[in-house]
Design a protein around this motif. Structure first.
Motif, PDB file in Angstrom:
ATOM      1  N   LEU A 113       0.830  -1.206   0.000  1.00 13.20           N
ATOM      2  CA  LEU A 113       0.000   0.000   0.000  1.00 13.20           C
ATOM      3  C   LEU A 113       0.865   1.255   0.000  1.00 13.20           C
ATOM      4  N   ALA A 114       1.963   1.223   0.748  1.00  4.25           N
ATOM      5  CA  ALA A 114       2.877   2.371   0.781  1.00  4.25           C
ATOM      6  C   ALA A 114       3.525   2.585  -0.584  1.00  4.25           C
ATOM      7  N   LEU A 115       3.901   1.493  -1.248  1.00  3.55           N
ATOM      8  CA  LEU A 115       4.475   1.623  -2.597  1.00  3.55           C
ATOM      9  C   LEU A 115       3.463   2.190  -3.577  1.00  3.55           C
TER      10      LEU A 115
ATOM     11  N   TYR B 282       3.975   5.524  -5.757  1.00  2.00           N
ATOM     12  CA  TYR B 282       3.797   5.473  -7.210  1.00  2.00           C
ATOM     13  C   TYR B 282       2.936   6.633  -7.703  1.00  2.00           C
ATOM     14  N   ARG B 283       1.927   6.998  -6.902  1.00  4.40           N
ATOM     15  CA  ARG B 283       1.047   8.122  -7.290  1.00  4.40           C
ATOM     16  C   ARG B 283       1.805   9.441  -7.323  1.00  4.40           C
ATOM     17  N   PHE B 284       2.941   9.498  -6.625  1.00 13.10           N
ATOM     18  CA  PHE B 284       3.728  10.732  -6.588  1.00 13.10           C
ATOM     19  C   PHE B 284       5.076  10.557  -7.285  1.00 13.10           C
ATOM     20  N   ASP B 285       5.101   9.613  -8.251  1.00 16.50           N
ATOM     21  CA  ASP B 285       6.284   9.386  -9.086  1.00 16.50           C
ATOM     22  C   ASP B 285       7.516   9.072  -8.238  1.00 16.50           C
TER      23      ASP B 285
ATOM     24  N   PRO C 297       9.346  11.367  -2.486  1.00 14.44           N
ATOM     25  CA  PRO C 297       8.845  11.640  -1.127  1.00 14.44           C
ATOM     26  C   PRO C 297       8.609  13.124  -0.877  1.00 14.44           C
ATOM     27  N   GLY C 298       9.436  13.983  -1.514  1.00 14.42           N
ATOM     28  CA  GLY C 298       9.245  15.414  -1.332  1.00 14.42           C
ATOM     29  C   GLY C 298       7.899  15.882  -1.852  1.00 14.42           C
ATOM     30  N   ALA C 299       7.504  15.364  -3.005  1.00 13.67           N
ATOM     31  CA  ALA C 299       6.202  15.708  -3.566  1.00 13.67           C
ATOM     32  C   ALA C 299       5.073  15.210  -2.676  1.00 13.67           C
ATOM     33  N   LEU C 300       5.251  14.025  -2.086  1.00 11.47           N
ATOM     34  CA  LEU C 300       4.246  13.482  -1.165  1.00 11.47           C
ATOM     35  C   LEU C 300       4.080  14.383   0.051  1.00 11.47           C
ATOM     36  N   LEU C 301       5.175  14.816   0.653  1.00 11.97           N
ATOM     37  CA  LEU C 301       5.104  15.671   1.838  1.00 11.97           C
ATOM     38  C   LEU C 301       4.497  17.028   1.505  1.00 11.97           C
ATOM     39  N   SER C 302       4.835  17.569   0.349  1.00 10.64           N
ATOM     40  CA  SER C 302       4.270  18.869  -0.047  1.00 10.64           C
ATOM     41  C   SER C 302       2.763  18.770  -0.247  1.00 10.64           C
ATOM     42  N   ALA C 303       2.318  17.695  -0.904  1.00  5.97           N
ATOM     43  CA  ALA C 303       0.882  17.509  -1.113  1.00  5.97           C
ATOM     44  C   ALA C 303       0.165  17.281   0.211  1.00  5.97           C
ATOM     45  N   ALA C 304       0.797  16.548   1.120  1.00  2.06           N
ATOM     46  CA  ALA C 304       0.191  16.320   2.434  1.00  2.06           C
ATOM     47  C   ALA C 304       0.023  17.627   3.187  1.00  2.06           C
ATOM     48  N   ALA C 305       1.027  18.475   3.154  1.00  7.01           N
ATOM     49  CA  ALA C 305       0.933  19.772   3.823  1.00  7.01           C
ATOM     50  C   ALA C 305      -0.153  20.636   3.188  1.00  7.01           C
TER      51      ALA C 305
ATOM     52  N   ALA D 167      -9.590   2.786  -0.194  1.00  7.92           N
ATOM     53  CA  ALA D 167     -10.714   2.968  -1.118  1.00  7.92           C
ATOM     54  C   ALA D 167     -10.345   3.923  -2.249  1.00  7.92           C
ATOM     55  N   GLN D 168      -9.537   4.942  -1.917  1.00 12.09           N
ATOM     56  CA  GLN D 168      -9.107   5.907  -2.927  1.00 12.09           C
ATOM     57  C   GLN D 168      -8.187   5.258  -3.956  1.00 12.09           C
TER      58      GLN D 168
END
Length: 521
Positions: A200-202, A206-209, A212-220, A326-327
């Motif tokens: 699930l983490a992978l 994958y959704r953020f290419d 990890p930086g893009a993931l953290l920015s989107a989370a913020a 679910a998403q």
């Protein structure tokens, strides 16, 4: 979560329960000895036991609670995964090798190597039962909340039924299979949990290419807090009391893991101290890997689901991973994660019931009531009866408390283990001058201090989220008492032993046996 999810989720879960029950029958003890039922004759391999030990540690809180906390509080939520990961270092360095002993099944057995057996068996049995019962009740209440989290309004009418079903299955599982069955379900659950969590983490990365930086920015961006989401302060604030509360919680997680009875029980399921050390090493590696995945899931939920949707579904964030599933994969992936969550609850509660039943039968009935005169078959029968009694009691308590905030129960379990069990264990293993009086003061004093402070904390009264919101007697400002009760437990153990050691008033159990004096009873 909509009612139509019932058709996707219940058949899979029902099939899992049937398979688990079949495994319990298949793993039933063959020779009917205490050693086989309690610790699988100490014949497990270190890798196998490491998997089961990892399964014992990973509760529903690890799968659902920690990622949910990260999704809502960002940086502060990551502290909930650091404590359990670091706790393995404490267990590995201080406890695992000196605790291992052939023919020993409980904490009371370990203390009785040098101290008066009846006294320490009784004290250790009482502390073990309290820790297990509180922790078990909290797990079953979590399962009740999980039912509503998965099924939404449709789950309201199924809360009590799901709690009762899980309670009945955990009792059957232990009564039929003992440690063999508990090990099987823990191993199965550990493999599924580790594989599912990492997969699930992978999928999130994958959704953020894979950035990890893009993931953290989107989370913020979707957290509602902006850049402060990635900085300390959202959960605990910046005041002195909140900082102390955070430190106390981390202390309870760090120290308390070394005193949880169902984890200590597994140390003696392998043949040697070397195997025990390796078991903990394997479990520590798997725990670290899973918590890295849990961090990704928490930030992924914040980025892909969003804070508003998470809070609207469950204000505590416990369904964040379910919403994320679910998403990412629709109803099918949601059903798999839901079944994995219930498998996690069932596996953990089975191990806790076994530890509590063994302590009740072996420590209190065997060592105290019958003074070690009961036959193995008689004690084994009492163990099975005790499993029914403990499981039924926890199920009833969980049904009564299913609408309450029970986060304080987890804190109480870890605080009692850290305050009453760990000091006595460490003193007993490393201080030759430790006396039975010191053990009594440490166990009962740590027990009384932790329970009293929790009872006077904001988790019980004084606010809308407390157990008793209509009352206010919260004179102790912290939710978790470990920062006070753990030092008290160690101090009382020293005070009860040091003066008597200097005066030579008590001789250890080992010394009395060495010189031919009958052991204390």
């Amino acid at each position: 979560m909509t009612p139509d999810r019932v058709t996707a989720y219940l058949p899979v879960f029902a099939g899992f329960l049937v398979c688990v029950l079949f495994l319990a029958v298949w793993a039933a003890p063959q020779r009917g000895t205490l050693s086989e039922f309690y610790v699988s004759d100490g014949r497990l391999r270190s890798g196998h036991n490491g998997l089961a030990l990892f399964g014992d540690v990973m509760s529903a809180a690890a799968l659902l609670g920690s990622p949910g906390l990260i999704a809502l509080t960002g940086f502060d939520g990551t502290l909930s995964v650091l404590g359990p990961a670091v706790a393995w270092i404490v267990v590995l360095l201080l406890v695992v090798e000196p605790y291992h002993g052939k023919g020993e099944f409980t904490i009371g057995d370990r203390l009785a190597r040098r101290l008066r057996p009846r006294a320490v068996h009784l004290a250790a049995g009482i502390a073990t039962l309290l820790v297990c019962l509180v922790y078990l009740t909290a797990q079953l209440v979590g399962a009740s909340a999980l039912t509503v989290g998965i099924l939404g309004p449709a789950g309201r009418g199924m809360e009590a039924g799901m709690t009762a079903v899980l309670g009945a299955f955990m009792i059957l599982y232990i009564v039929l299979g003992g440690m063999g069955a508990a090990t099987l379900v823990q191993t199965l659950k550990a493999v599924l949990l580790l594989a599912g969590g990492i997969a699930l983490a992978l999928a999130v990365l994958y959704r953020f290419d894979w950035n990890p930086g893009a993931l953290l920015s989107a989370a913020a961006d979707h957290s509602g807090h902006g850049e402060s989401f990635l900085e300390p302060g959202l959960r605990f604030g910046h005041g002195g009391t909140t900082i102390l509360d955070s430190a106390s919680e981390q202390l309870a997680l760090l120290v308390g893991a070394a005193g949880l009875p169902h984890l200590l029980m597994r140390i003696n399921t392998v043949p040697s101290r070397r195997d025990a050390r390796r078991s903990v090493q394997y479990a520590a590696l798997m725990t670290s890997a899973f918590y890295v995945a849990a961090g990704v899931l928490g930030f992924g939920a914040a980025a892909l689901v969003g804070r508003d949707a998470i809070v609207a579904d469950n204000p505590s964030g416990n369904t964040a991973v379910l919403l994320l599933a679910a998403q990412l994969g629709g109803s099918f992936l949601l059903s798999l994660v839901a079944c994995l969550a219930f498998a996690t609850v069932l596996a953990v509660v089975s191990g806790i019931v076994l530890a509590a039943a063994i302590s009740l039968a072996h420590d209190i009935y065997g060592a105290v009531i019958t003074r070690d005169t009961a036959s193995e078959q008689r004690e084994l029968f009492v163990t099975r009866v005790a499993a029914v009694a403990v499981g039924t009691t926890a199920t009833v308590l969980a049904l009564a408390a299913r609408n309450l905030n029970v986060s304080f129960l987890i804190g109480l379990a870890f605080a009692v283990a850290a305050s009453a069990i760990v000091p006595a264990l460490l003193y007993g293993m490393f201080w030759r001058g430790f006396t039975t009086r010191g053990a009594m003061w440490s166990i009962y004093g740590g027990l009384a201090t932790s329970v009293t402070l929790v009872g006077l904390s904001p988790g019980v009264s004084g606010n809308a989220n407390a157990l008793l919101p209509g009352l206010d007697f919260s004179v102790f400002p912290l939710h978790n008492p470990a920062i006070v009760s753990v030092p008290v437990g160690f101090l009382l153990g020293w005070l009860g032993s040091a003066p008597f050691r200097a005066a030579g008033r008590e001789t250890s159990f080992e010394d009395r046996v060495t010189v031919g004096v009958p052991p204390y009873r």
